[in-house]
Motif scaffolding. Structure first.
Motif, PDB file in Angstrom:
ATOM      1  N   TYR A  50       0.819  -1.369  -0.124  1.00 36.13           N
ATOM      2  CA  TYR A  50       0.295   0.261  -0.287  1.00 36.13           C
ATOM      3  C   TYR A  50       1.252   1.185  -0.163  1.00 36.13           C
ATOM      4  CZ  TYR A  50       1.074   1.520   4.951  1.00 36.13           C
ATOM      5  OH  TYR A  50       1.919   1.563   5.931  1.00 36.13           O
ATOM      6  N   TYR A  51      -0.080   2.010   0.005  1.00 35.10           N
ATOM      7  CA  TYR A  51       0.726   4.007  -0.516  1.00 35.10           C
ATOM      8  C   TYR A  51       0.564   4.405   0.652  1.00 35.10           C
ATOM      9  CZ  TYR A  51      -0.242   7.256  -3.477  1.00 35.10           C
ATOM     10  OH  TYR A  51      -1.026   8.469  -4.391  1.00 35.10           O
ATOM     11  N   ALA A  52       0.430   5.462   1.236  1.00 32.01           N
ATOM     12  CA  ALA A  52      -0.407   6.377   1.755  1.00 32.01           C
ATOM     13  C   ALA A  52       0.464   7.782   1.291  1.00 32.01           C
ATOM     14  CB  ALA A  52      -0.940   6.683   3.188  1.00 32.01           C
ATOM     15  N   ALA A  53      -0.756   8.721   0.587  1.00 34.03           N
ATOM     16  CA  ALA A  53       0.121  10.201   0.172  1.00 34.03           C
ATOM     17  C   ALA A  53       0.025  11.509   1.173  1.00 34.03           C
ATOM     18  CB  ALA A  53      -1.204  10.915  -0.515  1.00 34.03           C
ATOM     19  N   ALA A  54      -0.276  10.919   2.545  1.00 37.38           N
ATOM     20  CA  ALA A  54       0.000  11.662   3.626  1.00 37.38           C
ATOM     21  C   ALA A  54      -0.867  10.724   4.862  1.00 37.38           C
ATOM     22  CB  ALA A  54      -0.771  13.102   3.357  1.00 37.38           C
ATOM     23  N   VAL A  55       0.029  11.022   6.230  1.00 34.48           N
ATOM     24  CA  VAL A  55      -0.602  10.999   7.437  1.00 34.48           C
ATOM     25  C   VAL A  55      -1.885  10.888   7.104  1.00 34.48           C
ATOM     26  CG1 VAL A  55      -0.668  13.189   8.499  1.00 34.48           C
ATOM     27  CG2 VAL A  55      -0.037  10.825   9.685  1.00 34.48           C
ATOM     28  N   THR A  56      -3.273  11.509   7.131  1.00 38.50           N
ATOM     29  CA  THR A  56      -4.262  11.255   7.453  1.00 38.50           C
ATOM     30  C   THR A  56      -4.730  10.536   6.166  1.00 38.50           C
ATOM     31  OG1 THR A  56      -5.133  13.817   7.079  1.00 38.50           O
ATOM     32  CG2 THR A  56      -4.840  14.012   8.449  1.00 38.50           C
ATOM     33  N   SER A  57      -4.087  10.400   4.662  1.00 36.98           N
ATOM     34  CA  SER A  57      -5.139   9.680   3.710  1.00 36.98           C
ATOM     35  C   SER A  57      -5.638   8.353   4.011  1.00 36.98           C
ATOM     36  CB  SER A  57      -4.174  10.369   2.372  1.00 36.98           C
ATOM     37  OG  SER A  57      -3.693  11.307   2.210  1.00 36.98           O
ATOM     38  N   SER A  58      -6.172   8.120   2.928  1.00 34.03           N
ATOM     39  CA  SER A  58      -6.422   6.661   2.649  1.00 34.03           C
ATOM     40  C   SER A  58      -5.449   5.852   2.062  1.00 34.03           C
ATOM     41  CB  SER A  58      -7.930   6.210   2.338  1.00 34.03           C
ATOM     42  OG  SER A  58      -9.083   6.751   3.086  1.00 34.03           O
ATOM     43  N   ALA A  59      -5.259   4.849   2.777  1.00 34.04           N
ATOM     44  CA  ALA A  59      -4.365   3.642   1.669  1.00 34.04           C
ATOM     45  C   ALA A  59      -4.960   3.108   0.284  1.00 34.04           C
ATOM     46  CB  ALA A  59      -4.321   2.338   2.107  1.00 34.04           C
ATOM     47  N   ILE A  60      -3.780   3.628  -0.617  1.00 36.19           N
ATOM     48  CA  ILE A  60      -3.476   2.275  -2.007  1.00 36.19           C
ATOM     49  C   ILE A  60      -3.773   1.253  -1.686  1.00 36.19           C
ATOM     50  CG2 ILE A  60      -3.437   2.414  -4.738  1.00 36.19           C
ATOM     51  CD1 ILE A  60      -5.522   4.783  -3.227  1.00 36.19           C
ATOM     52  N   TRP A  61      -3.890   0.865  -2.329  1.00 33.99           N
ATOM     53  CA  TRP A  61      -3.242  -1.002  -2.514  1.00 33.99           C
ATOM     54  C   TRP A  61      -2.716  -1.656  -3.577  1.00 33.99           C
ATOM     55  CZ3 TRP A  61      -2.532  -3.173   2.227  1.00 33.99           C
ATOM     56  CH2 TRP A  61      -3.671  -2.591   3.085  1.00 33.99           C
ATOM     57  N   GLY A  62      -2.024  -2.649  -4.012  1.00 30.85           N
ATOM     58  CA  GLY A  62      -1.807  -2.989  -4.625  1.00 30.85           C
ATOM     59  C   GLY A  62      -2.982  -4.161  -5.392  1.00 30.85           C
TER      60      GLY A  62
END
Length: 118
Positions: free
Chosen positions: A97-109
């Motif tokens: 996963y990655y998150a754009a910012a500390v408050t962002s939702s994760a984007i998953w592979g």
């Protein structure tokens, strides 16, 4: 839509090693952290490791600390997950996963199957 590309899963014998890769798009201009979760058959998804992007500060689940290593290649927007001394209980689908910012939702592979078996 942001897509992460995972690679490196497969079959490995107990005690062996395997490396997973997760690449985020190069056009992203903000990455807070990247990491890995896994989900074994019949179990909930669980945290494995994460790294604060650009800071190279790793965090690990107790079950993998000392055997797994997470690292990053900032120029490639890629995180690597080196898994060593693998045990059969590590068999699972591994999701980055990655998150754009500390408050962002994760984007998953899409997930990578890892099977530890003799």
């Amino acid at each position: 839509q942001v897509q992460l590309v995972e690679s490196g899963g497969g079959l490995v014998q107990p005690g062996g090693s395997l490396r997973l890769s997760c690449a985020a798009p190069l056009y992203l201009n903000s990455i807070y952290d990247m990491g890995w979760y896994r989900q074994a058959p019949g179990k909930q998804r669980e945290f494995v490791a994460r790294i604060l992007y650009g800071d190279s500060s790793p965090y690990y689940a107790d079950s993998v600390r000392g055997r797994f290593t997470i690292s990053e290649d900032i120029g490639k927007h890629t995180t690597y997950h080196q898994m060593g001394r693998l045990k059969p209980e590590a068999t699972a689908v591994y999701y980055c996963y990655y998150a754009a910012a500390v408050t962002s939702s994760a984007i998953w592979g899409q997930g990578a199957q890892v099977t530890v078996s003799s």
